[in-house]
Design a protein around this motif. Structure first.
Motif, PDB file in Angstrom:
ATOM      1  N   ARG A  34       0.829  -1.214   0.000  1.00 26.19           N
ATOM      2  CA  ARG A  34       0.000   0.000   0.000  1.00 26.19           C
ATOM      3  C   ARG A  34       0.860   1.259   0.000  1.00 26.19           C
ATOM      4  N   LEU A  35       1.867   1.294   0.856  1.00 24.03           N
ATOM      5  CA  LEU A  35       2.677   2.509   1.001  1.00 24.03           C
ATOM      6  C   LEU A  35       3.542   2.786  -0.232  1.00 24.03           C
ATOM      7  N   THR A  36       3.882   1.751  -0.967  1.00 23.75           N
ATOM      8  CA  THR A  36       4.669   1.953  -2.190  1.00 23.75           C
ATOM      9  C   THR A  36       3.779   2.140  -3.421  1.00 23.75           C
ATOM     10  N   GLY A  37       2.457   2.133  -3.207  1.00 26.29           N
ATOM     11  CA  GLY A  37       1.541   2.310  -4.323  1.00 26.29           C
ATOM     12  C   GLY A  37       1.581   1.162  -5.312  1.00 26.29           C
ATOM     13  N   SER A  38       1.845  -0.042  -4.806  1.00 26.48           N
ATOM     14  CA  SER A  38       2.060  -1.188  -5.690  1.00 26.48           C
ATOM     15  C   SER A  38       0.824  -2.046  -5.906  1.00 26.48           C
ATOM     16  N   GLY A  39      -0.211  -1.835  -5.133  1.00 24.58           N
ATOM     17  CA  GLY A  39      -1.332  -2.752  -5.108  1.00 24.58           C
ATOM     18  C   GLY A  39      -2.088  -2.920  -6.413  1.00 24.58           C
ATOM     19  N   LEU A  40      -2.010  -1.930  -7.298  1.00 26.18           N
ATOM     20  CA  LEU A  40      -2.757  -2.004  -8.553  1.00 26.18           C
ATOM     21  C   LEU A  40      -1.873  -2.351  -9.751  1.00 26.18           C
ATOM     22  N   SER A  41      -0.638  -2.752  -9.478  1.00 26.02           N
ATOM     23  CA  SER A  41       0.298  -3.007 -10.576  1.00 26.02           C
ATOM     24  C   SER A  41      -0.023  -4.287 -11.340  1.00 26.02           C
ATOM     25  N   ILE A  42      -0.626  -5.269 -10.668  1.00 25.28           N
ATOM     26  CA  ILE A  42      -1.017  -6.515 -11.332  1.00 25.28           C
ATOM     27  C   ILE A  42      -2.530  -6.480 -11.496  1.00 25.28           C
ATOM     28  N   THR A  43      -2.978  -6.396 -12.718  1.00 26.00           N
ATOM     29  CA  THR A  43      -4.396  -6.149 -12.992  1.00 26.00           C
ATOM     30  C   THR A  43      -5.233  -7.410 -13.095  1.00 26.00           C
ATOM     31  N   ARG A  44      -4.611  -8.573 -12.970  1.00 30.14           N
ATOM     32  CA  ARG A  44      -5.338  -9.832 -13.043  1.00 30.14           C
ATOM     33  C   ARG A  44      -5.042 -10.679 -11.816  1.00 30.14           C
ATOM     34  N   TRP A  45      -5.984 -11.553 -11.505  1.00 27.68           N
ATOM     35  CA  TRP A  45      -5.773 -12.497 -10.412  1.00 27.68           C
ATOM     36  C   TRP A  45      -5.831 -13.899 -10.986  1.00 27.68           C
TER      37      TRP A  45
END
Length: 351
Positions: A34-45
C-alpha cells in the motif's frame, strides 16, 4: 472453553507458530504494498499462472501495457518507465506469492496431520475457521483491487478496511488456536476482570480506524502533532452541515472524512495508552507466569506504538514514510496479538 486433553506433538505446535508468523508477514507485506503504491500493478488475479512473473522483455511490456489501462497510471504514474513498473510489480507479486506460500505451507501439512489422526476434532474446527477466514480475506483483497481499476487511481478505502479487518480476524482466530493448544496456566486473579477485555475491544476498533486511515491516506492531510495543522479539532469537523454520509463517501474530494478519521485515530491511541498504563499497574501484582510477561510487553508496545505514530505523522513529506509507516503497523499488530494472549492466559486450565 479450552481445548481437549489431546496431546499435540511438538511438530504441530511449531507448525502453528510458523503459520501465525506468516500471517503477520502477509499483513506487513500488504502495508508495504500500500505505502509503495504497488497494489494495482497486477491487474489480473490468476491463481495458478499468476505464480510465474514476467520472464522476458516481451512479457514485461505486456504486463506494463495492462497497467497503462488503469486510472492509477493515467492520473498518477503516467511518466513511469518499465523499470519503475517493475518496482511496484515486485511488491504486489511478493504479496500475492506470500499468501500462496502460506496456503501451501499451512494447507498441505493440515491435510497430512488430519490423515494421520494427529489432530483432534476441536483443533480441526479451529483450523478450518482460520482457512475459511483466509479465503474471505483473499476474496476481499481482490474486490478491493478491482475498486482501484475503475475511475479512482486508488483502491476504495472502505473495501481496503474490510480486507484488513478480515486479515485481523484470521490472526485473532490463529492466536486463539495457539492459546488453546499451549494451554496457559491458571492465575490467581478474578478471571472476569473487564479491563483486559475492554482494551482488546478498543484495540480492535482502533485497527478498523487504522484501515480507514490507510485507505483514505488521512495521515497526509494533517502532518503535525500534537495539533492538527494548528487546531486541536479541525474546523471542518465543527460545522454541523459537514456531518453527512456523502462527505464520508467522497473522502478523496473533501476534507471532512480524513479529518474525522485521523482525529478519532489519535483519540483512540491516547485512550489505549492511558488504559494500558492503568491496566499494567492494576494487574502487575496479581498475575504470575506468562501472564506477567504479556502484561509487561503490552506496556512497552503501546508506548512504542504511540511514539511511532507521532513520528510517522511528523515525517510525512507528501507521502507516508515507508519504514515508520510499516513499523507503526507491525507494532500495532503485535500489541493486539499480545493483548489477546494476555486475555487468554487468564482462563482457568481445565486440563
Amino acid at each position: 472453553m479450552l481445548a481437549s486433553k489431546f496431546k499435540y506433538t511438538k511438530t504441530i505446535r511449531s507448525w502453528l507458530i510458523v503459520g501465525l508468523i506468516m500471517l503477520v508477514g502477509q499483513v506487513i507485506l500488504g502495508g508495504i504494498t500500500r505505502l509503495t503504491g504497488s497494489g494495482l500493478s497486477i491487474t489480473r488475479w490468476d491463481i495458478i499462472t499468476g505464480v510465474i512473473p514476467p520472464l522476458n522483455a516481451e512479457q514485461w511490456l505486456e504486463a506494463f501495457e495492462l497497467y497503462k489501462q488503469t486510472p492509477q497510471f493515467h492520473k498518477i504514474n503516467s511518466l513511469f518507465t518499465v523499470q519503475d513498473f517493475k518496482f511496484i510489480y515486485f511488491w504486489e507479486y511478493f504479496h500475492r506469492l506470500w499468501i500462496r506460500s502460506l496456503g501451501f505451507i499451512f494447507l498441505i501439512p493440515f491435510i497430512i496431520f488430519v490423515f494421520k489422526k494427529q489432530l483432534d476434532f476441536y483443533l480441526i474446527k479451529r483450523l478450518v475457521l482460520v482457512i475459511l477466514l483466509t479465503i474471505l480475506t483473499a476474496s476481499a483483497g481482490w474486490i478491493m483491487v478491482q475498486s482501484g481499476l475503475v475511475n479512482r487511481p486508488w483502491v476504495n478505502a472502505y473495501k481496503l478496511t474490510i480486507h484488513f479487518v478480515f486479515a485481523i480476524l484470521v490472526i485473532w482466530a490463529m492466536v486463539k488456536t495457539i492459546a488453546d493448544v499451549y494451554l496457559p496456566s491458571t492465575n490467581k486473579i478474578n478471571f472476569r476482570k473487564p479491563i483486559v477485555s475492554m482494551v482488546v475491544g478498543i484495540t480492535f476498533l482502533q485497527m478498523i480506524f487504522a484501515g480507514l486511515m490507510a485507505g483514505m491516506k488521512a495521515g497526509l492531510y494533517y502532518p503535525t502533532w500534537p495539533d492538527m495543522n494548528g487546531e486541536f479539532i479541525p474546523d471542518v469537523l465543527l460545522k454541523s452541515a459537514n456531518w453527512s454520509w456523502e462527505n464520508m463517501i467522497n473522502y478523496d474530494t473533501y476534507l471532512f472524512a480524513p479529518a474525522f478519521i485521523q482525529l478519532t485515530h489519535r483519540m483512540l491511541a491516547y485512550l489505549l495508552g492511558a488504559l494500558t498504563i492503568y491496566m499494567f499497574f492494576k494487574l502487575k501484582g496479581k498475575v504470575e507466569g506468562i501472564s506477567k510477561i504479556w502484561l509487561a510487553i503490552s506496556l512497552i508496545l503501546v508506548l512504542a506504538q504511540i511514539v511511532l505514530g507521532i513520528l510517522t505523522v511528523l515525517y510525512v513529506k507528501g507521502k507516508i514514510p515507508l519504514f515508520l509507516g510499516v513499523s507503526h503497523q507491525l507494532v500495532g499488530l503485535l500489541y493486539f496479538m499480545n493483548m489477546l494472549f494476555l486475555q487468554y492466559s487468564f482462563r482457568k486450565n481445565k486440563a
